[in-house]
Design a protein around this motif. Sequence first.
Motif, PDB file in Angstrom:
ATOM      1  N   HIS A 263       1.199  -1.301   0.202  1.00  0.00           N
ATOM      2  CA  HIS A 263       0.043  -0.138   0.319  1.00  0.00           C
ATOM      3  C   HIS A 263       0.539   1.025  -0.134  1.00  0.00           C
ATOM      4  CE1 HIS A 263      -2.975   3.631   0.847  1.00  0.00           C
ATOM      5  NE2 HIS A 263      -2.126   3.006   2.279  1.00  0.00           N
ATOM      6  N   ARG A 264       0.690   2.047  -0.898  1.00  0.00           N
ATOM      7  CA  ARG A 264       1.602   3.188  -1.336  1.00  0.00           C
ATOM      8  C   ARG A 264       1.901   4.434  -0.086  1.00  0.00           C
ATOM      9  NH1 ARG A 264       2.245   7.572  -4.545  1.00  0.00           N
ATOM     10  NH2 ARG A 264       4.152   8.468  -5.266  1.00  0.00           N
ATOM     11  N   LEU A 265       1.993   4.374   0.588  1.00  0.00           N
ATOM     12  CA  LEU A 265       2.295   5.342   1.916  1.00  0.00           C
ATOM     13  C   LEU A 265       3.026   6.285   2.213  1.00  0.00           C
ATOM     14  CD1 LEU A 265      -0.204   5.522   4.528  1.00  0.00           C
ATOM     15  CD2 LEU A 265       1.115   4.015   5.388  1.00  0.00           C
ATOM     16  N   LEU A 266       2.877   7.900   2.456  1.00  0.00           N
ATOM     17  CA  LEU A 266       3.792   8.386   2.918  1.00  0.00           C
ATOM     18  C   LEU A 266       3.612   8.704   5.131  1.00  0.00           C
ATOM     19  CD1 LEU A 266       6.324  10.070   2.866  1.00  0.00           C
ATOM     20  CD2 LEU A 266       4.748  12.436   2.719  1.00  0.00           C
ATOM     21  N   VAL A 267       4.664   8.369   5.405  1.00  0.00           N
ATOM     22  CA  VAL A 267       5.168   8.102   7.204  1.00  0.00           C
ATOM     23  C   VAL A 267       5.601   9.692   7.009  1.00  0.00           C
ATOM     24  CG1 VAL A 267       5.008   7.122   8.624  1.00  0.00           C
ATOM     25  CG2 VAL A 267       3.982   5.972   7.113  1.00  0.00           C
ATOM     26  N   ILE A 268       5.038  10.810   8.288  1.00  0.00           N
ATOM     27  CA  ILE A 268       5.628  11.587   8.370  1.00  0.00           C
ATOM     28  C   ILE A 268       5.915  11.531  10.527  1.00  0.00           C
ATOM     29  CG2 ILE A 268       6.526  14.085   8.638  1.00  0.00           C
ATOM     30  CD1 ILE A 268       4.076  14.335   6.417  1.00  0.00           C
ATOM     31  N   ASP A 269       7.589  11.443  11.078  1.00  0.00           N
ATOM     32  CA  ASP A 269       7.268  10.852  11.837  1.00  0.00           C
ATOM     33  C   ASP A 269       7.533  12.432  12.572  1.00  0.00           C
ATOM     34  OD1 ASP A 269       7.715   9.912  14.278  1.00  0.00           O
ATOM     35  OD2 ASP A 269       8.661   8.668  14.023  1.00  0.00           O
ATOM     36  N   LEU A 270       7.038  13.179  13.921  1.00  0.00           N
ATOM     37  CA  LEU A 270       7.804  13.931  13.612  1.00  0.00           C
ATOM     38  C   LEU A 270       7.644  14.177  15.542  1.00  0.00           C
ATOM     39  CD1 LEU A 270       5.014  16.610  12.265  1.00  0.00           C
ATOM     40  CD2 LEU A 270       7.201  16.207  11.603  1.00  0.00           C
ATOM     41  N   GLY A 271       7.033  12.805  15.980  1.00  0.00           N
ATOM     42  CA  GLY A 271       7.819  12.353  17.420  1.00  0.00           C
ATOM     43  C   GLY A 271       9.057  12.084  17.997  1.00  0.00           C
ATOM     44  N   LEU A 272       9.574  12.670  19.309  1.00  0.00           N
ATOM     45  CA  LEU A 272      11.233  12.810  20.090  1.00  0.00           C
ATOM     46  C   LEU A 272      10.521  12.738  21.097  1.00  0.00           C
ATOM     47  CD1 LEU A 272      13.603  12.494  19.309  1.00  0.00           C
ATOM     48  CD2 LEU A 272      14.050  14.449  20.696  1.00  0.00           C
ATOM     49  N   PRO A 273      10.175  11.360  22.082  1.00  0.00           N
ATOM     50  CA  PRO A 273      11.646   9.665  21.002  1.00  0.00           C
ATOM     51  C   PRO A 273      10.538   9.759  19.225  1.00  0.00           C
ATOM     52  CG  PRO A 273      11.274   8.954  23.601  1.00  0.00           C
ATOM     53  CD  PRO A 273      10.272  10.432  22.793  1.00  0.00           C
ATOM     54  N   ARG A 274      10.975   8.793  18.982  1.00  0.00           N
ATOM     55  CA  ARG A 274      10.540   8.295  17.126  1.00  0.00           C
ATOM     56  C   ARG A 274       8.895   7.844  17.471  1.00  0.00           C
ATOM     57  NH1 ARG A 274      14.225   6.823  14.004  1.00  0.00           N
ATOM     58  NH2 ARG A 274      16.214   7.590  15.668  1.00  0.00           N
ATOM     59  N   ASN A 275       7.739   8.238  16.823  1.00  0.00           N
ATOM     60  CA  ASN A 275       7.233   7.467  16.925  1.00  0.00           C
ATOM     61  C   ASN A 275       7.143   5.784  15.767  1.00  0.00           C
ATOM     62  OD1 ASN A 275       4.759  10.042  17.315  1.00  0.00           O
ATOM     63  ND2 ASN A 275       6.075   9.209  18.579  1.00  0.00           N
ATOM     64  N   VAL A 276       7.992   5.916  14.668  1.00  0.00           N
ATOM     65  CA  VAL A 276       7.871   5.485  13.456  1.00  0.00           C
ATOM     66  C   VAL A 276       9.522   4.171  14.145  1.00  0.00           C
ATOM     67  CG1 VAL A 276       7.601   4.713  11.424  1.00  0.00           C
ATOM     68  CG2 VAL A 276       6.167   6.591  12.606  1.00  0.00           C
ATOM     69  N   ALA A 277       9.299   3.180  14.862  1.00  0.00           N
ATOM     70  CA  ALA A 277      10.463   2.269  14.183  1.00  0.00           C
ATOM     71  C   ALA A 277      11.240   2.719  12.788  1.00  0.00           C
ATOM     72  CB  ALA A 277      10.394   0.904  14.725  1.00  0.00           C
ATOM     73  N   PRO A 278      12.256   2.463  12.720  1.00  0.00           N
ATOM     74  CA  PRO A 278      13.348   2.221  10.730  1.00  0.00           C
ATOM     75  C   PRO A 278      12.859   1.285  10.815  1.00  0.00           C
ATOM     76  CG  PRO A 278      14.554   2.636  13.807  1.00  0.00           C
ATOM     77  CD  PRO A 278      13.508   2.516  13.715  1.00  0.00           C
ATOM     78  N   ASP A 279      12.053   0.011  10.859  1.00  0.00           N
ATOM     79  CA  ASP A 279      11.782  -0.820  10.070  1.00  0.00           C
ATOM     80  C   ASP A 279      11.041  -0.452   8.923  1.00  0.00           C
ATOM     81  OD1 ASP A 279      10.035  -1.229  11.594  1.00  0.00           O
ATOM     82  OD2 ASP A 279      10.033  -3.012  12.776  1.00  0.00           O
ATOM     83  N   VAL A 280       9.922   0.464   9.680  1.00  0.00           N
ATOM     84  CA  VAL A 280       8.488   0.810   8.530  1.00  0.00           C
ATOM     85  C   VAL A 280       9.165   1.207   6.925  1.00  0.00           C
ATOM     86  CG1 VAL A 280       7.475   2.847   8.290  1.00  0.00           C
ATOM     87  CG2 VAL A 280       7.449   1.535  10.759  1.00  0.00           C
ATOM     88  N   ALA A 281      10.562   1.751   6.878  1.00  0.00           N
ATOM     89  CA  ALA A 281      11.312   2.051   5.796  1.00  0.00           C
ATOM     90  C   ALA A 281      10.944   0.665   4.701  1.00  0.00           C
ATOM     91  CB  ALA A 281      11.736   3.008   6.332  1.00  0.00           C
ATOM     92  N   SER A 282      11.358  -0.276   5.876  1.00  0.00           N
ATOM     93  CA  SER A 282      11.285  -1.134   4.611  1.00  0.00           C
ATOM     94  C   SER A 282      10.657  -2.011   4.495  1.00  0.00           C
ATOM     95  CB  SER A 282      12.457  -2.623   5.908  1.00  0.00           C
ATOM     96  OG  SER A 282      11.640  -2.712   6.690  1.00  0.00           O
TER      97      SER A 282
END
Length: 414
Positions: A263-282
């Motif tokens: 599913h084509r999706l753009l995720v914008i993570d503005l959280g600190l600590p991060r809200n989106v784990a790096p593995d989401v990019a895979s």
Amino acid sequence: MLLCLTANHRIASLELLERLSVGAPAATRALVDNESFVTGAVVLATCSRFEAYLDIDEPLTAARTVAVESVLDSMAAASQVSVSELRASIAVHEGPAVAAHLFAVTSGLESVVVGEEEISGQVSRALHAARVDGTTSGDLERLFQKATHTSRGVRNRTDLHGAHRSLVRLALDLASSRVTDWTKARVLVVGTGRYAATAVGALRAQGASDIEVYSPSGRASAFAAARGIAVAQSFPLAAASADVIVTCTTDAVLHADSFTPGHRLLVIDLGLPRNVAPDVASVAGVELLDLETIRLHASLDEFQAPEHARALVCTAASEFSADLAAGPAITALRGEVHAVLEAEVARARARGADDATEAALRHLAGVLLHGPSVRIRELAAEGRIAEVASALELLHGVRAEPAAAIADDVAHSA
């Protein structure tokens, strides 16, 4: 003496800032409780900086060194990083440099996006939190209040005013190369805090109208009702139909298994600590835009600070430092005058004087103090506060211990 230890987006990695945002605030509070020379502390933690503002009891080099090392040790232990790594990513400001730095920060001149609007509110909330915790001090109160006042002046007197700059807006500008038509995009906002509210406003400014909000903590209904947007009951279902997801929460970290591959999706993570784990990019079809990526694009010319704003900040910092240096002398002079005043009021009352006489005496004392107080501040700004202390002792017989380190620094910066 005022100290500031700062780890920010210019000198520290996002990973280090993330760790500091989790562990370091409690460690800084412990310094006030356990170290006799730390009389106050205010912590400012945002997505691009972690700063500890300290009021040190003694203006001595030894106290300054001990304070810095104590803060580093405490912050490193609480954040699970080595002291050497932290020391390499920390800048230390002291004396007048603290005011200059905080005023620039509060005015948005040190932000990832120069002139951002959210930072002044974050600074105010940092002071409020310190008040609630009982960790602030008189000098820190004055420092932060002057910072807020300076920020308003910068916004009202420069072209930063009304520019609507923010990290959220920069992120959406960068995302516009991926989103061809915001009016047709389905957007999911994760979070219900102040940053989420800013995100909704920025999305609408881009033309987005199909906006849902999801809250891991279940606070979405009130947030959505106040902004006329829909509530997403299930994150996986909402994500599967969204075109863009904006995360800005402290309640969750999203992993790859929360997304639908393909599913084509753009995720914008503005959280600190991060809200989106790096593995989401895979995940196939998912593109991740995080704070690190946004920071790399924040040096665009349109986001640079005007020289006029810098000049206003420098002037305000000089004024604050002079007032701080002048404080002991003015206090000593007022104490001596008020002692004489109270004696005269008592004598007048004993002779049958009325309220009008007392009011006149108090007004006269205020008038007599005004001129010398102004002159003391002027001399402090010139680095001549030691002369003021000598004059007070010679003419009035009162001692005012000058803030030597501050006075010297003011003289050197004048």
